[in-house]
Design a protein around this motif. Structure first.
Motif, PDB file in Angstrom:
ATOM      1  N   ALA A 233      78.718  69.347  92.087  1.00 32.98           N
ATOM      2  CA  ALA A 233      79.566  70.343  92.744  1.00 32.98           C
ATOM      3  C   ALA A 233      78.973  70.766  94.077  1.00 32.98           C
ATOM      4  O   ALA A 233      77.752  70.780  94.255  1.00 32.98           O
ATOM      5  CB  ALA A 233      79.713  71.570  91.846  1.00 32.98           C
ATOM      6  N   LEU A 234      79.875  71.083  95.003  1.00 34.44           N
ATOM      7  CA  LEU A 234      79.485  71.738  96.247  1.00 34.44           C
ATOM      8  C   LEU A 234      80.012  73.167  96.110  1.00 34.44           C
ATOM      9  O   LEU A 234      81.214  73.396  96.018  1.00 34.44           O
ATOM     10  CB  LEU A 234      80.110  71.020  97.458  1.00 34.44           C
ATOM     11  N   VAL A 235      79.066  74.090  96.026  1.00 31.53           N
ATOM     12  CA  VAL A 235      79.395  75.474  95.674  1.00 31.53           C
ATOM     13  C   VAL A 235      79.275  76.360  96.903  1.00 31.53           C
ATOM     14  O   VAL A 235      78.260  76.321  97.596  1.00 31.53           O
ATOM     15  CB  VAL A 235      78.403  75.976  94.588  1.00 31.53           C
ATOM     16  N   GLY A 236      80.284  77.171  97.171  1.00 29.11           N
ATOM     17  CA  GLY A 236      80.224  78.113  98.291  1.00 29.11           C
ATOM     18  C   GLY A 236      79.850  79.501  97.789  1.00 29.11           C
ATOM     19  O   GLY A 236      78.701  79.776  97.462  1.00 29.11           O
ATOM     20  N   GLY A 237      80.853  80.365  97.671  1.00 24.70           N
ATOM     21  CA  GLY A 237      80.653  81.776  97.310  1.00 24.70           C
ATOM     22  C   GLY A 237      79.658  82.022  96.181  1.00 24.70           C
ATOM     23  O   GLY A 237      78.767  82.865  96.304  1.00 24.70           O
TER      24      GLY A 237
END
Ligand code: PGA
Length: 252
Positions: A233-237
């Motif tokens: 996963a590419l996780v932001g917030g």
């Protein structure tokens, strides 16, 4: 039966001062110490890259930039080059995030050059692709993914492909709290793998890590990771809290 090592990447976007970055890295390092079987990538803003990279030197946590120029030097005010990133120990770089495409007018032609420049510099690209809400509604998702991937990777060889990470990030799911269902995410990631097989051959495509990004949180990472073609996963917030990010890293 996939032998691909999962990748969990945290994209801080334009968040955290250098002081906050150091605090975060010392917290997170303790939480994920000894964690095996997953590659952890942190993507701080440019101002913290050197400090974070210095703190993590010798650890297994990987440091990525959020963007770079395709030239190694020159009159490009405000830009950062592949050589500059390498020099401070950065090993990975996000390319073509939808926010760069949308707000900073990054085009597929630019990304084609950036992907080649990253590989030539020995940096691993994390190439982001994905459709808007309107494109999905209009049934144009696959066409969009095909256009982005075939152009952005047109300078890449089959031998180089496994050294690239792809992040499928539907724009309608980014920062909206509206995560794609595991089925929707799997369908798109499987389409991407099929497309890579068509362009580069089955073997190279089978080796590529394809991440999902868009409102990933501790509560939904498990079901996403259970899908066959989702390798991370590419996780932001949710990565802005070290505790939440550590929980996402701990999805197994
Ligand atoms: P989000 O962002 O997790 O906040 O939706 C993901 C991204 O933009 O990479």
């Amino acid at each position: 039966m996939s032998k691909r090592i999962p990748v969990i990447a945290g994209n801080w976007k334009m968040n955290k001062t250098s002081t906050e970055a150091k605090q975060y890295v010392s917290e997170l390092s303790g939480m994920v110490a000894g964690k095996q079987g997953v590659e952890i990538v942190l993507c701080p803003p440019a101002t913290s890259l050197a400090a974070v990279s210095e703190m993590l030197g010798g650890s297994d946590i990987i440091v990525a930039a959020q963007n770079m120029h395709f030239e190694n030097s020159g009159a490009y005010t405000g830009e950062i080059s592949p050589a500059m990133l390498k020099d401070i120990g950065v090993t990975d770089v996000i390319l073509g995030h939808s926010e760069r495409r949308q707000y900073f007018c990054e085009r597929d032609e630019d990304l084609e050059k950036k992907a080649v420049a990253a590989i030539e510099a020995g940096l691993r690209p994390i190439l982001c692709v994905g459709e808007t809400d309107a494109e999905r509604e209009a049934g144009e998702t696959e066409e969009k993914l095909r256009r982005q991937i075939s152009t952005d990777l047109s300078g890449i060889t089959a031998e180089q492909l496994p050294g690239i990470i792809i992040a499928y990030e539907p724009i309608w799911a980014i920062g909206t709290g509206k995560t794609a269902t595991p089925q929707i995410a799997q369908e798109a990631c499987s389409f991407i793998r099929g497309l890579l097989a068509e362009l580069f051959g089955e073997e190279a495509a089978a080796a590529v890590r394809i991440l999902y990004g868009g409102s990933v949180k501790p509560g939904n990472i498990g079901e996403l990771m259970a899908e066959q073609d989702i390798d991370g996963a590419l996780v932001g917030g949710a990565c802005l809290s070290a505790a939440d990010f550590a929980q996402i890293v701990d999805f197994q």
